[in-house]
Design a protein around this motif. Structure first.
Motif, PDB file in Angstrom:
ATOM      1  N   VAL A  74      -7.415   2.696   7.638  1.00  0.00           N
ATOM      2  CA  VAL A  74      -6.988   2.324   7.521  1.00  0.00           C
ATOM      3  C   VAL A  74      -5.471   1.951   8.088  1.00  0.00           C
ATOM      4  O   VAL A  74      -5.225   3.178   9.121  1.00  0.00           O
ATOM      5  CB  VAL A  74      -6.470   2.922   5.784  1.00  0.00           C
ATOM      6  N   ASN A  75      -4.068   1.367   8.718  1.00  0.00           N
ATOM      7  CA  ASN A  75      -3.137   1.494   8.919  1.00  0.00           C
ATOM      8  C   ASN A  75      -2.128   2.168   8.731  1.00  0.00           C
ATOM      9  O   ASN A  75      -1.708   2.191   7.345  1.00  0.00           O
ATOM     10  CB  ASN A  75      -3.316  -0.004   9.541  1.00  0.00           C
ATOM     11  N   GLY A  76      -0.792   2.073   8.984  1.00  0.00           N
ATOM     12  CA  GLY A  76       0.267   2.438   8.587  1.00  0.00           C
ATOM     13  C   GLY A  76       1.034   1.008   7.410  1.00  0.00           C
ATOM     14  O   GLY A  76       1.520   1.651   6.564  1.00  0.00           O
ATOM     15  N   ARG A  77       0.427  -0.295   7.973  1.00  0.00           N
ATOM     16  CA  ARG A  77       1.572  -1.184   6.874  1.00  0.00           C
ATOM     17  C   ARG A  77       0.764  -0.933   5.786  1.00  0.00           C
ATOM     18  O   ARG A  77       1.657  -1.669   4.763  1.00  0.00           O
ATOM     19  CB  ARG A  77       1.191  -2.341   8.060  1.00  0.00           C
ATOM     20  N   THR A 121      -5.780  11.675  11.600  1.00  0.00           N
ATOM     21  CA  THR A 121      -4.912  11.524  10.980  1.00  0.00           C
ATOM     22  C   THR A 121      -3.413  11.431  11.396  1.00  0.00           C
ATOM     23  O   THR A 121      -3.361  11.375  12.107  1.00  0.00           O
ATOM     24  CB  THR A 121      -4.775  12.702   9.407  1.00  0.00           C
ATOM     25  N   ALA A 122      -2.941  10.634  10.230  1.00  0.00           N
ATOM     26  CA  ALA A 122      -1.466  10.018  10.081  1.00  0.00           C
ATOM     27  C   ALA A 122      -0.457  10.544   9.347  1.00  0.00           C
ATOM     28  O   ALA A 122      -1.606  10.743   8.486  1.00  0.00           O
ATOM     29  CB  ALA A 122      -1.466   8.902  10.326  1.00  0.00           C
ATOM     30  N   PHE A 123       0.262  10.865   9.124  1.00  0.00           N
ATOM     31  CA  PHE A 123       1.558  10.913   7.761  1.00  0.00           C
ATOM     32  C   PHE A 123       2.252  10.274   7.731  1.00  0.00           C
ATOM     33  O   PHE A 123       3.229   9.693   8.680  1.00  0.00           O
ATOM     34  CB  PHE A 123       1.061  12.489   8.472  1.00  0.00           C
ATOM     35  N   THR A 124       2.531   9.531   6.169  1.00  0.00           N
ATOM     36  CA  THR A 124       3.880   9.064   5.951  1.00  0.00           C
ATOM     37  C   THR A 124       4.235   9.579   4.745  1.00  0.00           C
ATOM     38  O   THR A 124       3.521   9.936   3.638  1.00  0.00           O
ATOM     39  CB  THR A 124       3.456   7.542   5.804  1.00  0.00           C
ATOM     40  N   ALA A 125       5.726   9.629   4.327  1.00  0.00           N
ATOM     41  CA  ALA A 125       6.061  10.478   3.223  1.00  0.00           C
ATOM     42  C   ALA A 125       7.558   9.027   2.570  1.00  0.00           C
ATOM     43  O   ALA A 125       8.118   8.417   3.901  1.00  0.00           O
ATOM     44  CB  ALA A 125       6.860  11.541   3.111  1.00  0.00           C
ATOM     45  N   MET A 126       7.346   8.599   1.307  1.00  0.00           N
ATOM     46  CA  MET A 126       8.522   8.133   0.997  1.00  0.00           C
ATOM     47  C   MET A 126       9.315   8.493  -0.501  1.00  0.00           C
ATOM     48  O   MET A 126       8.394   9.107  -0.996  1.00  0.00           O
ATOM     49  CB  MET A 126       7.298   6.423   0.542  1.00  0.00           C
ATOM     50  N   ARG A 127      10.635   8.599  -0.413  1.00  0.00           N
ATOM     51  CA  ARG A 127      11.093   9.470  -1.335  1.00  0.00           C
ATOM     52  C   ARG A 127      11.215   8.280  -2.669  1.00  0.00           C
ATOM     53  O   ARG A 127      10.758   6.942  -3.060  1.00  0.00           O
ATOM     54  CB  ARG A 127      12.498   9.193  -1.204  1.00  0.00           C
ATOM     55  N   PHE A 130       0.645   0.746   0.129  1.00  0.00           N
ATOM     56  CA  PHE A 130       0.073   2.014  -1.273  1.00  0.00           C
ATOM     57  C   PHE A 130       1.317   2.066  -1.804  1.00  0.00           C
ATOM     58  O   PHE A 130       1.040   2.516  -2.992  1.00  0.00           O
ATOM     59  CB  PHE A 130      -0.727   2.326   0.019  1.00  0.00           C
ATOM     60  N   LEU A 131       2.621   3.133  -0.553  1.00  0.00           N
ATOM     61  CA  LEU A 131       2.988   4.101  -1.156  1.00  0.00           C
ATOM     62  C   LEU A 131       4.041   3.591  -2.471  1.00  0.00           C
ATOM     63  O   LEU A 131       4.786   3.802  -2.994  1.00  0.00           O
ATOM     64  CB  LEU A 131       3.628   5.384  -0.270  1.00  0.00           C
ATOM     65  N   GLY A 132       4.234   1.800  -1.076  1.00  0.00           N
ATOM     66  CA  GLY A 132       5.288   1.334  -2.067  1.00  0.00           C
ATOM     67  C   GLY A 132       5.215   0.545  -3.928  1.00  0.00           C
ATOM     68  O   GLY A 132       5.563   1.244  -4.269  1.00  0.00           O
ATOM     69  N   ALA A 133       3.696   0.596  -3.612  1.00  0.00           N
ATOM     70  CA  ALA A 133       3.394   0.588  -4.926  1.00  0.00           C
ATOM     71  C   ALA A 133       3.278   1.723  -5.740  1.00  0.00           C
ATOM     72  O   ALA A 133       3.637   1.310  -7.345  1.00  0.00           O
ATOM     73  CB  ALA A 133       1.661  -0.141  -4.817  1.00  0.00           C
ATOM     74  N   LEU A 134       3.214   2.860  -5.756  1.00  0.00           N
ATOM     75  CA  LEU A 134       3.174   3.874  -6.487  1.00  0.00           C
ATOM     76  C   LEU A 134       4.644   4.032  -6.882  1.00  0.00           C
ATOM     77  O   LEU A 134       4.561   4.452  -7.834  1.00  0.00           O
ATOM     78  CB  LEU A 134       2.016   4.934  -5.644  1.00  0.00           C
ATOM     79  N   LYS A 135       5.765   4.245  -5.598  1.00  0.00           N
ATOM     80  CA  LYS A 135       6.964   4.003  -6.498  1.00  0.00           C
ATOM     81  C   LYS A 135       7.229   3.441  -7.374  1.00  0.00           C
ATOM     82  O   LYS A 135       8.026   4.150  -7.907  1.00  0.00           O
ATOM     83  CB  LYS A 135       7.654   4.174  -5.113  1.00  0.00           C
ATOM     84  N   GLY A 136       6.221   2.155  -7.204  1.00  0.00           N
ATOM     85  CA  GLY A 136       7.039   0.972  -7.850  1.00  0.00           C
ATOM     86  C   GLY A 136       6.847   2.018  -9.577  1.00  0.00           C
ATOM     87  O   GLY A 136       7.151   1.708 -10.501  1.00  0.00           O
ATOM     88  N   LEU A 137       4.973   1.898  -9.671  1.00  0.00           N
ATOM     89  CA  LEU A 137       5.067   2.173 -10.833  1.00  0.00           C
ATOM     90  C   LEU A 137       6.264   3.965 -11.106  1.00  0.00           C
ATOM     91  O   LEU A 137       5.651   4.002 -12.520  1.00  0.00           O
ATOM     92  CB  LEU A 137       3.368   2.838 -10.740  1.00  0.00           C
ATOM     93  N   LEU A 138       5.836   4.927 -10.481  1.00  0.00           N
ATOM     94  CA  LEU A 138       6.490   5.930 -11.114  1.00  0.00           C
ATOM     95  C   LEU A 138       7.390   5.580 -11.669  1.00  0.00           C
ATOM     96  O   LEU A 138       8.394   6.346 -12.478  1.00  0.00           O
ATOM     97  CB  LEU A 138       6.359   6.709  -9.911  1.00  0.00           C
ATOM     98  N   GLU A 139       7.757   4.828 -10.891  1.00  0.00           N
ATOM     99  CA  GLU A 139       9.730   4.874 -11.387  1.00  0.00           C
ATOM    100  C   GLU A 139       9.861   3.730 -12.386  1.00  0.00           C
ATOM    101  O   GLU A 139      11.217   3.254 -12.965  1.00  0.00           O
ATOM    102  CB  GLU A 139      10.762   3.678  -9.719  1.00  0.00           C
TER     103      GLU A 139
END
Length: 399
Positions: A361-364, A185-191, A369-378
């Protein structure tokens, strides 16, 4: 006599999950010899995480083969349904002559005297391990004594409290072991700024008369990304090949002190926000007042883990075997920031994390994915559309 067999319907222990090799015949829901209808529940079985009911395959007389409290493997015949007028055909070819004789206690599953409770084999073993006496068990006043009942009585002579691992926790342990030993596993977080989505949650709470929070919106947003990010929901079919899922089936962690469960919102990408809220609310109610079925817990292809204590800043979930990733939702916190005009203000933020199988999947792709999720939630109005957005809710903020 053998010609009657085609009219007889066996009641067989099904294979309910991959975590358990045996299940407990918890109780019979109809008496031996009772007439039952087709699809009527006749027995309940307990897995490591859930209780499921077995139903009659046809109308007729129930013949029980095994007593409640027996631990059984998938495929075991525990009883049969005999249609009216059809005699008992006896054991099938290859079965011992005692296969369907009236159930009697055996060495593996002790059945005490008539006035005594039935003690399941796992409970009996735990009694020996934790020094629980038969007198203590009798004092429970229960007809069927299970592992959980014995665990409540588990004290030593010195009063030291002993904690045996529950079946639910044992299943969690197996999953954790498999995940850590097989998935790199790898891990990334986005505010993510969540003021706007929290405003919409308050509006829906008033409208639907039930508590709506950030988790329901996260599930909705993840499901909305299924089409554009299919590999995040895919399953491994071997030889380096991934199979896309037909829909987004989102598991969400539930733990109210009775063990960790992960019920699944099935085909969430085809549900409205209201339907997702209803599903999550029902699961919370089940966790508090009832028991999950295996159907509730099966079929997930992506998971959301909730760590919503306000002091939790970030959480790294494990990736469940068979899945590509798991997202974590920690606590919401307030922070200072500079707005577009340079003025100091406050905003609510959460650091959404994602653990992912780096072989798939890779970090890119994860950042996308996280950027798209962020956009929907914001921008929750974009997420909900006319169906769910409030008329006067706050506009989405920037991250």
């Amino acid at each position: 006599m053998r010609s009657w067999r085609r009219f007889v319907s066996d009641i067989t222990i099904p294979k309910l999950n991959n975590n358990d090799s045996t299940y407990l015949l918890l109780e019979w829901l109809a008496d031996d010899g009772a007439n039952v209808e087709a699809d009527e529940p006749v027995a309940s079985i307990e897995t490591s995480k859930a209780v499921d009911e077995l139903v009659a395959g046809q109308a007729g007389a129930l013949r029980q083969a095994l007593p409640a409290g027996t631990r059984l493997s998938p495929g075991t015949v525990i009883g049969r349904i005999l249609p009216p007028g059809v005699p008992d055909p006896g054991p099938r070819h290859g079965e011992p002559e005692s296969a369907l004789r009236p159930a009697t206690p055996g060495d593996d599953v002790p059945l005490p005297a008539e006035a005594e409770p039935i003690v399941t084999e796992p409970a009996r073993v735990l009694m020996e391990q934790l020094k629980v006496t038969p007198e203590q068990v009798r004092g429970l006043g229960k007809k069927l004594v299970r592992e959980a009942d014995v665990r409540k009585l588990a004290t030593t002579g010195q009063g030291t409290r002993l904690h045996a691992r529950s079946p639910v926790q044992a299943a969690v342990a197996r999953t954790v072991t498999t995940s850590h030993s097989t998935i790199p596993t790898a891990f990334t977080a986005m505010r993510v700024t969540v003021d706007a989505v929290l405003a919409e949650a308050r509006t829906l709470t008033r409208r639907m008369r039930c508590l709506v929070g950030l988790p329901e919106f996260v599930i909705t947003a993840i499901a909305a990304l299924h089409r554009d990010f299919p590999l995040f929901f895919a399953s491994d079919v071997g030889e380096g090949t991934l199979a896309e899922a037909a829909g987004a089936c989102v598991g969400v962690t539930v733990d109210v002190g009775k063990g960790l469960y992960i019920p699944v919102v099935k085909d969430a990408d085809g549900l409205t926000i209201a339907q997702i809220i209803e599903a999550v609310t029902a699961y919370r109610d089940t966790a508090l007042h009832g028991q999950f079925s295996e159907g509730d817990l099966q079929g997930g292809n992506i998971t959301v883990t909730l760590h919503t204590d306000p002091d939790v800043v970030v959480a790294q979930p494990l990736v469940f075997p068979g899945q590509t990733c798991a997202l974590s939702l920690p606590g919401i916190r307030r922070e200072l920031h500079l707005d577009a005009s340079g003025e100091v203000g406050h905003r609510s933020v959460v650091d959404v994390g994602i653990s992912y199988d780096h072989r798939r999947v890779n970090g890119r792709e994860v950042i996308q994915f996280l950027g798209a999720l962020k956009g929907l939630l914001e921008s929750p109005r974009d997420l909900l559309g006319a169906e769910g957005a409030s008329e006067g809710g706050a506009q989405g903020g920037g991250g």
